[in-house]
Design a protein around this motif. Structure first.
Motif, PDB file in Angstrom:
ATOM      1  N   HIS A  42       0.835  -1.204   0.000  1.00 16.95           N
ATOM      2  CA  HIS A  42       0.000   0.000   0.000  1.00 16.95           C
ATOM      3  C   HIS A  42       0.876   1.263   0.000  1.00 16.95           C
ATOM      4  N   LEU A  43       1.924   1.241   0.789  1.00 15.13           N
ATOM      5  CA  LEU A  43       2.852   2.373   0.850  1.00 15.13           C
ATOM      6  C   LEU A  43       3.460   2.653  -0.521  1.00 15.13           C
ATOM      7  N   ILE A  44       3.962   1.624  -1.165  1.00 21.53           N
ATOM      8  CA  ILE A  44       4.702   1.810  -2.414  1.00 21.53           C
ATOM      9  C   ILE A  44       3.769   2.094  -3.585  1.00 21.53           C
ATOM     10  N   THR A  45       2.675   1.345  -3.693  1.00 24.89           N
ATOM     11  CA  THR A  45       1.761   1.602  -4.809  1.00 24.89           C
ATOM     12  C   THR A  45       1.064   2.949  -4.654  1.00 24.89           C
ATOM     13  N   GLY A  46       0.956   3.431  -3.445  1.00 27.26           N
ATOM     14  CA  GLY A  46       0.369   4.744  -3.212  1.00 27.26           C
ATOM     15  C   GLY A  46       1.361   5.884  -3.401  1.00 27.26           C
ATOM     16  N   ASN A  47       2.622   5.535  -3.633  1.00 26.16           N
ATOM     17  CA  ASN A  47       3.674   6.544  -3.814  1.00 26.16           C
ATOM     18  C   ASN A  47       4.474   6.271  -5.088  1.00 26.16           C
ATOM     19  N   GLY A  49       4.694   3.750  -7.135  1.00 32.57           N
ATOM     20  CA  GLY A  49       5.347   2.473  -7.350  1.00 32.57           C
ATOM     21  C   GLY A  49       4.383   1.427  -7.864  1.00 32.57           C
ATOM     22  N   SER A  50       4.934   0.342  -8.374  1.00 29.37           N
ATOM     23  CA  SER A  50       4.112  -0.763  -8.879  1.00 29.37           C
ATOM     24  C   SER A  50       4.106  -1.900  -7.854  1.00 29.37           C
ATOM     25  N   GLU A  51       3.245  -2.855  -8.088  1.00 27.11           N
ATOM     26  CA  GLU A  51       3.168  -4.025  -7.210  1.00 27.11           C
ATOM     27  C   GLU A  51       4.485  -4.814  -7.265  1.00 27.11           C
ATOM     28  N   ASP A  52       5.079  -4.905  -8.455  1.00 27.93           N
ATOM     29  CA  ASP A  52       6.358  -5.612  -8.585  1.00 27.93           C
ATOM     30  C   ASP A  52       7.464  -4.902  -7.812  1.00 27.93           C
ATOM     31  N   GLU A  53       7.471  -3.573  -7.865  1.00 27.02           N
ATOM     32  CA  GLU A  53       8.462  -2.822  -7.100  1.00 27.02           C
ATOM     33  C   GLU A  53       8.245  -3.034  -5.603  1.00 27.02           C
ATOM     34  N   ALA A  54       6.983  -3.098  -5.204  1.00 24.72           N
ATOM     35  CA  ALA A  54       6.665  -3.350  -3.791  1.00 24.72           C
ATOM     36  C   ALA A  54       7.208  -4.710  -3.367  1.00 24.72           C
ATOM     37  N   LYS A  55       7.038  -5.719  -4.211  1.00 30.73           N
ATOM     38  CA  LYS A  55       7.550  -7.058  -3.885  1.00 30.73           C
ATOM     39  C   LYS A  55       9.066  -7.047  -3.760  1.00 30.73           C
ATOM     40  N   ASP A  56       9.738  -6.343  -4.679  1.00 29.21           N
ATOM     41  CA  ASP A  56      11.206  -6.276  -4.624  1.00 29.21           C
ATOM     42  C   ASP A  56      11.689  -5.573  -3.355  1.00 29.21           C
ATOM     43  N   ILE A  57      11.064  -4.457  -3.060  1.00 28.80           N
ATOM     44  CA  ILE A  57      11.449  -3.687  -1.864  1.00 28.80           C
ATOM     45  C   ILE A  57      11.208  -4.516  -0.609  1.00 28.80           C
ATOM     46  N   PHE A  58      10.052  -5.184  -0.537  1.00 36.95           N
ATOM     47  CA  PHE A  58       9.739  -5.983   0.648  1.00 36.95           C
ATOM     48  C   PHE A  58      10.735  -7.131   0.792  1.00 36.95           C
ATOM     49  N   GLN A  59      11.100  -7.747  -0.332  1.00 39.18           N
ATOM     50  CA  GLN A  59      12.095  -8.827  -0.302  1.00 39.18           C
ATOM     51  C   GLN A  59      13.417  -8.313   0.267  1.00 39.18           C
ATOM     52  N   GLU A  60      13.825  -7.121  -0.158  1.00 40.77           N
ATOM     53  CA  GLU A  60      15.059  -6.522   0.371  1.00 40.77           C
ATOM     54  C   GLU A  60      14.939  -6.271   1.873  1.00 40.77           C
ATOM     55  N   ALA A  61      13.778  -5.780   2.303  1.00 39.82           N
ATOM     56  CA  ALA A  61      13.562  -5.502   3.721  1.00 39.82           C
ATOM     57  C   ALA A  61      13.628  -6.791   4.543  1.00 39.82           C
ATOM     58  N   VAL A  62      13.040  -7.856   4.030  1.00 36.66           N
ATOM     59  CA  VAL A  62      13.103  -9.150   4.730  1.00 36.66           C
ATOM     60  C   VAL A  62      14.555  -9.623   4.822  1.00 36.66           C
ATOM     61  N   MET A  63      15.323  -9.379   3.769  1.00 35.55           N
ATOM     62  CA  MET A  63      16.740  -9.771   3.799  1.00 35.55           C
ATOM     63  C   MET A  63      17.509  -8.947   4.840  1.00 35.55           C
ATOM     64  N   VAL A  64      17.174  -7.667   4.963  1.00 40.45           N
ATOM     65  CA  VAL A  64      17.793  -6.831   6.000  1.00 40.45           C
ATOM     66  C   VAL A  64      17.461  -7.409   7.377  1.00 40.45           C
ATOM     67  N   LEU A  65      16.185  -7.749   7.585  1.00 38.75           N
ATOM     68  CA  LEU A  65      15.773  -8.340   8.858  1.00 38.75           C
ATOM     69  C   LEU A  65      16.514  -9.657   9.095  1.00 38.75           C
ATOM     70  N   TYR A  66      16.608 -10.498   8.066  1.00 34.78           N
ATOM     71  CA  TYR A  66      17.305 -11.780   8.191  1.00 34.78           C
ATOM     72  C   TYR A  66      18.768 -11.558   8.584  1.00 34.78           C
ATOM     73  N   ASP A  67      19.426 -10.604   7.907  1.00 33.62           N
ATOM     74  CA  ASP A  67      20.827 -10.310   8.241  1.00 33.62           C
ATOM     75  C   ASP A  67      20.961  -9.859   9.690  1.00 33.62           C
ATOM     76  N   LYS A  68      20.026  -9.035  10.147  1.00 37.10           N
ATOM     77  CA  LYS A  68      20.062  -8.553  11.534  1.00 37.10           C
ATOM     78  C   LYS A  68      19.816  -9.695  12.513  1.00 37.10           C
ATOM     79  N   VAL A  69      18.839 -10.551  12.193  1.00 36.30           N
ATOM     80  CA  VAL A  69      18.451 -11.647  13.090  1.00 36.30           C
ATOM     81  C   VAL A  69      19.587 -12.644  13.269  1.00 36.30           C
ATOM     82  N   THR A  70      20.385 -12.836  12.241  1.00 35.32           N
ATOM     83  CA  THR A  70      21.474 -13.813  12.343  1.00 35.32           C
ATOM     84  C   THR A  70      22.677 -13.267  13.111  1.00 35.32           C
TER      85      THR A  70
END
Length: 194
Positions: A42-47, A49-70
């Protein structure tokens, strides 16, 4: 009444989800995507962005979280959803900045992008405010709860509320709404001071 009932899954505690993410548990990762991605989308498509861009950004964010969690010294100071939203927001702002710079040669100081820590702090403070408001609402009682929900959430008119609750006229319902708001404010600010 409909025979189909919406089944709302119990929310899994963040500790359990972080442990699942750390161990590569697909059900934890899937749950994180299911519950956290819609707000990022909702944040990205409302600013712009496309749904595909939202998926890419979210994937990157999950990877940031994964890196932090490890990392052994990492301690999450907010909800997982708040962390992912803040990281996604920052990543999206950076991407928008790159897009703008590709089209224009603008002074980069014009795009002051806040860091993730300040974003997290803002979201954590908002979560606390919402939790306090929920607590105040739960103490409010009837008919105030119904009046405020009907007026502010259901967008019902004072005449509809008057008819529903049996007030003699809309002005009486309006007076009661005012009293209910005053009571809610008092409950809210009493909780804030605790």
């Amino acid at each position: 009444m409909s025979k189909i009932r919406q089944i709302i899954p119990k929310t899994r505690e963040d500790r359990e989800l972080l442990a699942g993410l750390r161990s590569g548990d697909n059900s934890a990762i899937s749950y994180i995507y299911k519950t956290c991605f819609p707000s990022v989308s909702h944040l990205i498509t409302g600013n712009r962005g496309s749904e595909d861009e939202a998926k890419d950004i979210f994937q990157e964010a999950v990877m940031v979280l994964y890196d932090k969690v490890t990392q052994t010294d990492f301690e999450l100071s907010s909800k997982i959803s708040t962390f992912l939203y803040a990281v996604s927001r920052r990543l999206w702002l950076k991407q928008l900045n790159k897009k703008e710079n590709a089209y224009n040669t603008v002074d980069s100081d014009e795009y002051d992008i806040p860091d993730v820590e300040s974003d997290l702090q803002v979201h954590v403070e908002k979560e606390l405010e919402f939790a306090k408001m929920e607590g105040a609402m739960s103490q409010l009682g009837e008919p105030c709860l119904t009046i405020l929900k009907d007026f502010y959430i259901q967008n019902r008119s004072m005449q509809e509320i008057c008819d529903k609750l049996g007030y003699t006229n809309p002005d009486n319902a309006k007076t009661q709404k005012y009293k209910c708001l005053q009571r809610l404010k008092k409950l809210f600010f009493d909780q804030k001071s605790k």
